[in-house]
Design an enzyme around this catalytic site. Sequence first.
Site, PDB file in Angstrom:
ATOM      1  N   CYS B  87       0.447  -1.090   0.417  1.00 13.90           N
ATOM      2  CA  CYS B  87       0.342   0.168  -0.187  1.00 13.90           C
ATOM      3  C   CYS B  87       1.032   0.992  -0.504  1.00 13.90           C
ATOM      4  O   CYS B  87       0.371   2.334  -0.476  1.00 13.90           O
ATOM      5  CB  CYS B  87      -1.015   0.203   1.071  1.00 13.90           C
ATOM      6  SG  CYS B  87      -2.017  -1.124   1.486  1.00 13.90           S
ATOM      7  N   HIS B 104      -6.323   2.110   5.587  1.00 14.78           N
ATOM      8  CA  HIS B 104      -6.645   1.184   4.490  1.00 14.78           C
ATOM      9  C   HIS B 104      -7.742   0.366   5.292  1.00 14.78           C
ATOM     10  O   HIS B 104      -6.763  -0.344   6.089  1.00 14.78           O
ATOM     11  CB  HIS B 104      -5.580   1.024   3.570  1.00 14.78           C
ATOM     12  CG  HIS B 104      -6.518  -0.084   2.643  1.00 14.78           C
ATOM     13  ND1 HIS B 104      -7.252  -0.435   1.428  1.00 14.78           N
ATOM     14  CD2 HIS B 104      -5.524  -1.441   2.057  1.00 14.78           C
ATOM     15  CE1 HIS B 104      -7.605  -2.144   1.045  1.00 14.78           C
ATOM     16  NE2 HIS B 104      -6.624  -2.154   1.451  1.00 14.78           N
ATOM     17  N   HIS B 106     -10.023  -3.650   4.829  1.00 14.40           N
ATOM     18  CA  HIS B 106     -11.255  -4.562   4.222  1.00 14.40           C
ATOM     19  C   HIS B 106     -12.131  -4.789   4.330  1.00 14.40           C
ATOM     20  O   HIS B 106     -12.867  -5.953   4.522  1.00 14.40           O
ATOM     21  CB  HIS B 106      -9.934  -5.328   4.078  1.00 14.40           C
ATOM     22  CG  HIS B 106      -8.993  -6.155   3.523  1.00 14.40           C
ATOM     23  ND1 HIS B 106      -8.186  -7.322   2.937  1.00 14.40           N
ATOM     24  CD2 HIS B 106      -8.113  -5.281   2.507  1.00 14.40           C
ATOM     25  CE1 HIS B 106      -7.322  -7.228   2.157  1.00 14.40           C
ATOM     26  NE2 HIS B 106      -6.800  -5.429   2.293  1.00 14.40           N
ATOM     27  N   GLU B 133     -27.642  11.708   9.108  1.00 15.41           N
ATOM     28  CA  GLU B 133     -26.834  12.267   9.672  1.00 15.41           C
ATOM     29  C   GLU B 133     -25.239  12.647  10.220  1.00 15.41           C
ATOM     30  O   GLU B 133     -24.644  13.176   9.923  1.00 15.41           O
ATOM     31  CB  GLU B 133     -27.531  12.508  11.729  1.00 15.41           C
ATOM     32  CG  GLU B 133     -26.218  13.546  12.305  1.00 15.41           C
ATOM     33  CD  GLU B 133     -27.108  15.012  12.388  1.00 15.41           C
ATOM     34  OE1 GLU B 133     -27.436  15.191  11.238  1.00 15.41           O
ATOM     35  OE2 GLU B 133     -25.763  15.595  12.843  1.00 15.41           O
ATOM     36  N   HIS B 190     -12.325  -5.113  -3.039  1.00 10.23           N
ATOM     37  CA  HIS B 190     -10.924  -5.478  -1.686  1.00 10.23           C
ATOM     38  C   HIS B 190     -11.780  -3.915  -0.657  1.00 10.23           C
ATOM     39  O   HIS B 190     -11.328  -5.422   0.013  1.00 10.23           O
ATOM     40  CB  HIS B 190     -10.015  -4.609  -2.963  1.00 10.23           C
ATOM     41  CG  HIS B 190      -8.205  -4.153  -2.356  1.00 10.23           C
ATOM     42  ND1 HIS B 190      -7.830  -4.055  -2.897  1.00 10.23           N
ATOM     43  CD2 HIS B 190      -8.355  -4.064  -0.806  1.00 10.23           C
ATOM     44  CE1 HIS B 190      -6.543  -3.968  -2.236  1.00 10.23           C
ATOM     45  NE2 HIS B 190      -7.276  -4.025  -1.400  1.00 10.23           N
TER      46      HIS B 190
END
Lengths: 229, 229, 229, 229
Positions: B87, B104, B106, B133, B190
């Site tokens: 990443c 990140h 999943h 909201e 992903h």
Amino acid sequence: MSDPDALVRSSDPEHPANHICTLCAKFYSLGWVTGTGGGTSIRHGDKIYIAPSGVQKELMRPTDMFVMDFESREYLRRPAAHKPSACTPLFYAAFKRGAGCCIHTHSQWAVLVTLLVEREFGSSAPFEIEQIEQIKGIPKGRDKVGNLGYFNRLRIPIIENTAHEEDLTDSLEKAMEAYPDSYAVLVRRHGIYVWGDNVHKAKTQCESIDYILQLAVEMKKLGLPWTTK
Amino acid sequence: MSDPDALVRSSDPEHPANHICTLCAKFYSLGWVTGTGGGTSIRHGDKIYIAPSGVQKELMRPTDMFVMDFESREYLRRPAAHKPSACTPLFYAAFKRGAGCCIHTHSQWAVLVTLLVEREFGSSAPFEIEQIEQIKGIPKGRDKVGNLGYFNRLRIPIIENTAHEEDLTDSLEKAMEAYPDSYAVLVRRHGIYVWGDNVHKAKTQCESIDYILQLAVEMKKLGLPWTTK
Amino acid sequence: MSDPDALVRSSDPEHPANHICTLCAKFYSLGWVTGTGGGTSIRHGDKIYIAPSGVQKELMRPTDMFVMDFESREYLRRPAAHKPSACTPLFYAAFKRGAGCCIHTHSQWAVLVTLLVEREFGSSAPFEIEQIEQIKGIPKGRDKVGNLGYFNRLRIPIIENTAHEEDLTDSLEKAMEAYPDSYAVLVRRHGIYVWGDNVHKAKTQCESIDYILQLAVEMKKLGLPWTTK
Amino acid sequence: MSDPDALVRSSDPEHPANHICTLCAKFYSLGWVTGTGGGTSIRHGDKIYIAPSGVQKELMRPTDMFVMDFESREYLRRPAAHKPSACTPLFYAAFKRGAGCCIHTHSQWAVLVTLLVEREFGSSAPFEIEQIEQIKGIPKGRDKVGNLGYFNRLRIPIIENTAHEEDLTDSLEKAMEAYPDSYAVLVRRHGIYVWGDNVHKAKTQCESIDYILQLAVEMKKLGLPWTTK
């Protein structure tokens, strides 16, 4: 074997007798070993450590562990208060094929997926899914290098449940032969066996597969297909 | 660089090397980083701290961290036991645009929403929702003051997944340019990347978006539309 | 007021400044205050303690608290680092009517129920359910003795959300007048306000109502009606 | 009875006064005793320990416990601050039949299953399911050796709820007579009572049954039948 308790006495949190306890406490909180169900076993050199049968998995202590000699399959340590796990021959089937750790869960996602596969694809079909990033958490197969890719199809065989857990051994071994690259076997209406080269890999693979099974159930609720064609 | 370990040694719980560990343990319990998936990175002045690849995210220690120089993109610290996160270029894309932290996950809600959007609106459509909201937990956009309002529509672009995570970089950057006000990009099948000006904002935005994605999935199960027209 | 910090300094875990912190950490784990959403306030004699806006609710400390004088509505303590909660006038509306504690959550079950009621019964209908044991966790109403019975119908009014949280005050107060026995008001697409005579009762009522709202959503997924006729 | 507090004072974590507290804290996290609902009772020789009514179950202390003499049914200890549990006669019905521990939950899965059974099979039908591995967590019945097998059908009677909990006693006892092998009785729109020979067995059986009830609800959402014929 003057002191079998020495086999489960260690200050190292990664000693199998300690490690099985912390793993099972985590697995309890994930819903995998509810009501004393499921189990975990670690191979440590020429010894196999196994959680006992009928014990509350989140409350186990190192002294609850059974220890078996890998070659002779004789118990080196057998706590008088407990019964050995009926999963022992199933764990052993994985260890014979090189596994270092084997995890058995009663995950509801696993049970539901076995029923959904049966209804849609018949009782001899495996579970199949593809194009889910988490598939990359699972290795390509024994003696192969690296993990599955995003475009690979994950296939997990499903065997029928039996009245007695130890009677699963034959069909589990047949499924292992029929799907030599699989690190897991689903058991219809029962749960899943997942193994790996070591504890880290077995846990990672079990988590990745359980994630995929949960996702697969949610996909069915929303009418989304598991494979793109 | 006489002692790269000094970069990850601090008694301050908010030091990036410590903070990434406590954040990832929390994210594990939220189901965001199951099976070593997902990751977190913090920019700290001219340095970037990054959780390694393939590590159980709830068990990380500060010494597991990679540290990269922001300008040169060279590693100042690279633990021999680990592989750098795939990443990294994706996190970097966010840092280049002023982010202080990038998360990140999943999350299964993210995966399901990308599939639902594709089925209903086509593969180039973003996820869109309004009049919830929790949308107020997300800022209006870079260089803009304040957060989205209740009557604003939240739009999160969706990019297609690739075989290798680092190959997402181009399409992630294109999505960032096409949706300059977005603090998140969904990746089909992903998960999601969410970033913020600092750790507090990135975590708040990631939680708010995940809440909205979960709600969106539940709305679909109940036949409730995401937008009022 | 020589030392406003003395207002939040106490070794008593049930002191409001401490209690709000432990309550909000629990509410975070219940999914009620994700992404800094929601809030909690306690009236303590002539003072009102209020969690600040925009703070991670599971990480709050007593020094984060605002303290307001009940009569004058002036702040006795106002932490420079924080903004006062936009919920303050809404909490105050409950305190004026005798409440000792008010909890505001963004529970997804609350949001979904407001949407289901609107679709089935129109935008002016309250949420209604009956013959669920947990209804007994909610009192009959102000100045009445005892809790609702199993055969009583629980009615919770629903008000429309507004762009700014403080603008909910008027309609919240109108709903309080229209449903004088209710200890809760749902806000469409937003969440719920629940109050009680003291912290124990407010928490119990909020948990009981959230349980009922979750059950109500699951009932709809299974096609089960909320009322017997 | 010079010092009734001695009855609840022990450093042994498995002393009933301590054990009920740790069990209820766990049951809270499982969603079984939300909003002071549900309860737990342990028989310890000639004494019965009972959690009080209206108390936050995850926050109980040993000093909150009621203690009753089994023969005389008189309270040996009665905390002035609390009301005795309305479940007391229901727990007693189980103890009279040899139970060592009785658990009452408001599990939402239990409530939903009672509604699904009523709709599909009528109001006098029990809940029935078969061929689920977790059924093996439940004993065959009083005075019988061993647990149910995988091919046995699990049957749990369902009684109608009443306005006052103690009024359930008659129908609970009738269900116990009609289903003498059952270790559980479901209460429509309310929850479940589960008992066992001792604490370990009651907890294991309650977890196993709750697992099966949750699975049963998910099966209905997916259109899967509970019995094979």
